[in-house]
Design a protein around this motif. Structure first.
Motif, PDB file in Angstrom:
ATOM      1  N   ILE A 194       0.936  -3.393  -7.242  1.00  0.00           N
ATOM      2  CA  ILE A 194       0.383  -3.849  -5.976  1.00  0.00           C
ATOM      3  C   ILE A 194       0.117  -2.590  -5.155  1.00  0.00           C
ATOM      4  O   ILE A 194       1.064  -1.894  -4.748  1.00  0.00           O
ATOM      5  CB  ILE A 194       1.351  -4.803  -5.253  1.00  0.00           C
ATOM      6  N   PRO A 195      -1.166  -2.250  -4.952  1.00  0.00           N
ATOM      7  CA  PRO A 195      -1.498  -0.988  -4.293  1.00  0.00           C
ATOM      8  C   PRO A 195      -0.795  -0.759  -2.953  1.00  0.00           C
ATOM      9  O   PRO A 195      -0.342   0.351  -2.675  1.00  0.00           O
ATOM     10  CB  PRO A 195      -3.017  -1.052  -4.134  1.00  0.00           C
ATOM     11  N   SER A 196      -0.672  -1.776  -2.129  1.00  0.00           N
ATOM     12  CA  SER A 196      -0.026  -1.585  -0.824  1.00  0.00           C
ATOM     13  C   SER A 196       1.461  -1.256  -0.983  1.00  0.00           C
ATOM     14  O   SER A 196       1.996  -0.428  -0.241  1.00  0.00           O
ATOM     15  CB  SER A 196      -0.212  -2.815   0.060  1.00  0.00           C
ATOM     16  N   TYR A 197       2.148  -1.875  -1.957  1.00  0.00           N
ATOM     17  CA  TYR A 197       3.556  -1.556  -2.213  1.00  0.00           C
ATOM     18  C   TYR A 197       3.670  -0.126  -2.746  1.00  0.00           C
ATOM     19  O   TYR A 197       4.565   0.618  -2.364  1.00  0.00           O
ATOM     20  CB  TYR A 197       4.166  -2.497  -3.238  1.00  0.00           C
ATOM     21  N   PHE A 198       2.772   0.227  -3.671  1.00  0.00           N
ATOM     22  CA  PHE A 198       2.788   1.562  -4.250  1.00  0.00           C
ATOM     23  C   PHE A 198       2.601   2.598  -3.132  1.00  0.00           C
ATOM     24  O   PHE A 198       3.327   3.587  -3.062  1.00  0.00           O
ATOM     25  CB  PHE A 198       1.684   1.699  -5.298  1.00  0.00           C
ATOM     26  N   ARG A 199       1.654   2.370  -2.249  1.00  0.00           N
ATOM     27  CA  ARG A 199       1.376   3.302  -1.146  1.00  0.00           C
ATOM     28  C   ARG A 199       2.586   3.420  -0.217  1.00  0.00           C
ATOM     29  O   ARG A 199       2.964   4.513   0.205  1.00  0.00           O
ATOM     30  CB  ARG A 199       0.153   2.861  -0.363  1.00  0.00           C
ATOM     31  N   ASP A 200       3.222   2.299   0.112  1.00  0.00           N
ATOM     32  CA  ASP A 200       4.412   2.339   0.981  1.00  0.00           C
ATOM     33  C   ASP A 200       5.528   3.151   0.340  1.00  0.00           C
ATOM     34  O   ASP A 200       6.158   3.985   1.000  1.00  0.00           O
ATOM     35  CB  ASP A 200       4.911   0.926   1.284  1.00  0.00           C
ATOM     36  N   CYS A 201       5.783   2.919  -0.933  1.00  0.00           N
ATOM     37  CA  CYS A 201       6.819   3.668  -1.656  1.00  0.00           C
ATOM     38  C   CYS A 201       6.460   5.146  -1.717  1.00  0.00           C
ATOM     39  O   CYS A 201       7.314   6.018  -1.522  1.00  0.00           O
ATOM     40  CB  CYS A 201       6.999   3.120  -3.069  1.00  0.00           C
ATOM     41  N   TYR A 202       5.207   5.427  -1.980  1.00  0.00           N
ATOM     42  CA  TYR A 202       4.723   6.801  -2.066  1.00  0.00           C
ATOM     43  C   TYR A 202       4.929   7.527  -0.735  1.00  0.00           C
ATOM     44  O   TYR A 202       5.463   8.637  -0.696  1.00  0.00           O
ATOM     45  CB  TYR A 202       3.244   6.790  -2.457  1.00  0.00           C
ATOM     46  N   ASN A 203       4.502   6.905   0.361  1.00  0.00           N
ATOM     47  CA  ASN A 203       4.630   7.524   1.682  1.00  0.00           C
ATOM     48  C   ASN A 203       6.087   7.803   2.043  1.00  0.00           C
ATOM     49  O   ASN A 203       6.391   8.799   2.711  1.00  0.00           O
ATOM     50  CB  ASN A 203       3.958   6.676   2.754  1.00  0.00           C
ATOM     51  N   TRP A 204       6.986   6.953   1.628  1.00  0.00           N
ATOM     52  CA  TRP A 204       8.413   7.178   1.852  1.00  0.00           C
ATOM     53  C   TRP A 204       8.923   8.318   0.970  1.00  0.00           C
ATOM     54  O   TRP A 204       9.613   9.221   1.445  1.00  0.00           O
ATOM     55  CB  TRP A 204       9.197   5.891   1.573  1.00  0.00           C
ATOM     56  N   ALA A 205       8.566   8.310  -0.291  1.00  0.00           N
ATOM     57  CA  ALA A 205       9.122   9.253  -1.263  1.00  0.00           C
ATOM     58  C   ALA A 205       8.626  10.688  -1.104  1.00  0.00           C
ATOM     59  O   ALA A 205       9.381  11.631  -1.355  1.00  0.00           O
ATOM     60  CB  ALA A 205       8.839   8.760  -2.684  1.00  0.00           C
ATOM     61  N   ILE A 206       7.381  10.891  -0.688  1.00  0.00           N
ATOM     62  CA  ILE A 206       6.870  12.263  -0.620  1.00  0.00           C
ATOM     63  C   ILE A 206       7.549  13.092   0.472  1.00  0.00           C
ATOM     64  O   ILE A 206       7.523  14.319   0.426  1.00  0.00           O
ATOM     65  CB  ILE A 206       5.331  12.340  -0.448  1.00  0.00           C
ATOM     66  N   GLY A 210      -8.598  -2.130 -17.092  1.00  0.00           N
ATOM     67  CA  GLY A 210      -7.963  -2.839 -15.986  1.00  0.00           C
ATOM     68  C   GLY A 210      -6.461  -2.801 -15.996  1.00  0.00           C
ATOM     69  O   GLY A 210      -5.819  -3.332 -15.095  1.00  0.00           O
ATOM     70  N   ASN A 211      -5.848  -2.157 -17.009  1.00  0.00           N
ATOM     71  CA  ASN A 211      -4.397  -2.084 -17.090  1.00  0.00           C
ATOM     72  C   ASN A 211      -3.904  -0.655 -16.880  1.00  0.00           C
ATOM     73  O   ASN A 211      -2.771  -0.331 -17.179  1.00  0.00           O
ATOM     74  CB  ASN A 211      -3.922  -2.618 -18.450  1.00  0.00           C
ATOM     75  N   GLU A 212      -4.766   0.211 -16.343  1.00  0.00           N
ATOM     76  CA  GLU A 212      -4.474   1.628 -16.236  1.00  0.00           C
ATOM     77  C   GLU A 212      -3.570   1.982 -15.057  1.00  0.00           C
ATOM     78  O   GLU A 212      -3.555   1.305 -14.049  1.00  0.00           O
ATOM     79  CB  GLU A 212      -5.773   2.433 -16.050  1.00  0.00           C
ATOM     80  N   LEU A 213      -2.871   3.061 -15.212  1.00  0.00           N
ATOM     81  CA  LEU A 213      -2.276   3.824 -14.126  1.00  0.00           C
ATOM     82  C   LEU A 213      -2.400   5.266 -14.581  1.00  0.00           C
ATOM     83  O   LEU A 213      -1.621   5.757 -15.398  1.00  0.00           O
ATOM     84  CB  LEU A 213      -0.824   3.477 -13.852  1.00  0.00           C
ATOM     85  N   THR A 214      -3.450   5.937 -14.100  1.00  0.00           N
ATOM     86  CA  THR A 214      -3.818   7.259 -14.596  1.00  0.00           C
ATOM     87  C   THR A 214      -4.051   8.198 -13.429  1.00  0.00           C
ATOM     88  O   THR A 214      -4.657   7.825 -12.432  1.00  0.00           O
ATOM     89  CB  THR A 214      -5.131   7.161 -15.411  1.00  0.00           C
ATOM     90  N   THR A 226      -5.473  11.602  -6.769  1.00  0.00           N
ATOM     91  CA  THR A 226      -6.272  10.404  -6.960  1.00  0.00           C
ATOM     92  C   THR A 226      -5.764   9.700  -8.211  1.00  0.00           C
ATOM     93  O   THR A 226      -5.688  10.314  -9.274  1.00  0.00           O
ATOM     94  CB  THR A 226      -7.767  10.738  -7.104  1.00  0.00           C
ATOM     95  N   LEU A 227      -5.407   8.440  -8.056  1.00  0.00           N
ATOM     96  CA  LEU A 227      -4.932   7.616  -9.164  1.00  0.00           C
ATOM     97  C   LEU A 227      -5.949   6.543  -9.478  1.00  0.00           C
ATOM     98  O   LEU A 227      -6.561   5.977  -8.568  1.00  0.00           O
ATOM     99  CB  LEU A 227      -3.614   6.929  -8.805  1.00  0.00           C
ATOM    100  N   GLU A 228      -6.099   6.255 -10.764  1.00  0.00           N
ATOM    101  CA  GLU A 228      -6.865   5.092 -11.192  1.00  0.00           C
ATOM    102  C   GLU A 228      -5.861   3.982 -11.475  1.00  0.00           C
ATOM    103  O   GLU A 228      -4.941   4.163 -12.277  1.00  0.00           O
ATOM    104  CB  GLU A 228      -7.670   5.409 -12.449  1.00  0.00           C
ATOM    105  N   VAL A 229      -6.033   2.855 -10.796  1.00  0.00           N
ATOM    106  CA  VAL A 229      -5.107   1.732 -10.912  1.00  0.00           C
ATOM    107  C   VAL A 229      -5.884   0.517 -11.390  1.00  0.00           C
ATOM    108  O   VAL A 229      -6.817   0.067 -10.718  1.00  0.00           O
ATOM    109  CB  VAL A 229      -4.427   1.433  -9.551  1.00  0.00           C
TER     110      VAL A 229
END
Length: 114
Positions: free
Chosen positions: A40-52, A103-107, A30-33
């Motif tokens: 951009i959450p959708s870009y992050f998710r796409d990259c994540y799904n590819w990378a894992i 609002g600037n987090e990635l945790t 679980t990430l706090e964004v």
């Protein structure tokens, strides 16, 4: 798209932590964004799904993202306000003497491991 670099760094960190702690598998993260974090959450998710798919511990790891509301604080009138609604200008007194407080987090909030 800087999300790919962030995803790769995040995965490296989680994989290293899993290895060091004798974890068999990371089942969920679980990430706090922050909503103004430039991610951009959708870009992050796409990259994540590819990378894992290429990982040792995270192959089927579920990604959860919690969006943290952007809030700012006015030094002049000591009020907080929603940054995305008003920008830098305080809606209470009009001052520009403000700063971002959330609002600037990635945790990483938590990991679920097996």
């Amino acid at each position: 798209m800087h999300e790919l670099g962030l995803v790769m760094h995040f995965i490296d960190m989680v994989e290293k932590t899993a290895r060091q702690n004798g974890v068999q598998k990371v089942a969920a993260v679980t990430l706090e964004v922050g909503e103004v974090s430039t991610i951009i959450p959708s870009y992050f998710r796409d990259c994540y799904n590819w990378a894992i798919r290429k990982t040792e511990y995270m192959k089927d790891c579920e990604l959860n993202m919690v969006i943290i509301e952007a809030k700012s604080y006015c030094r002049d009138c000591q009020q907080t306000f929603r940054t995305t609604a008003y920008g830098k200008a305080c809606p209470y007194c009009g001052s520009l003497n403000t700063y971002l407080i959330t609002g600037n987090e990635l945790t990483v909030r938590d990991l679920k491991v097996i």
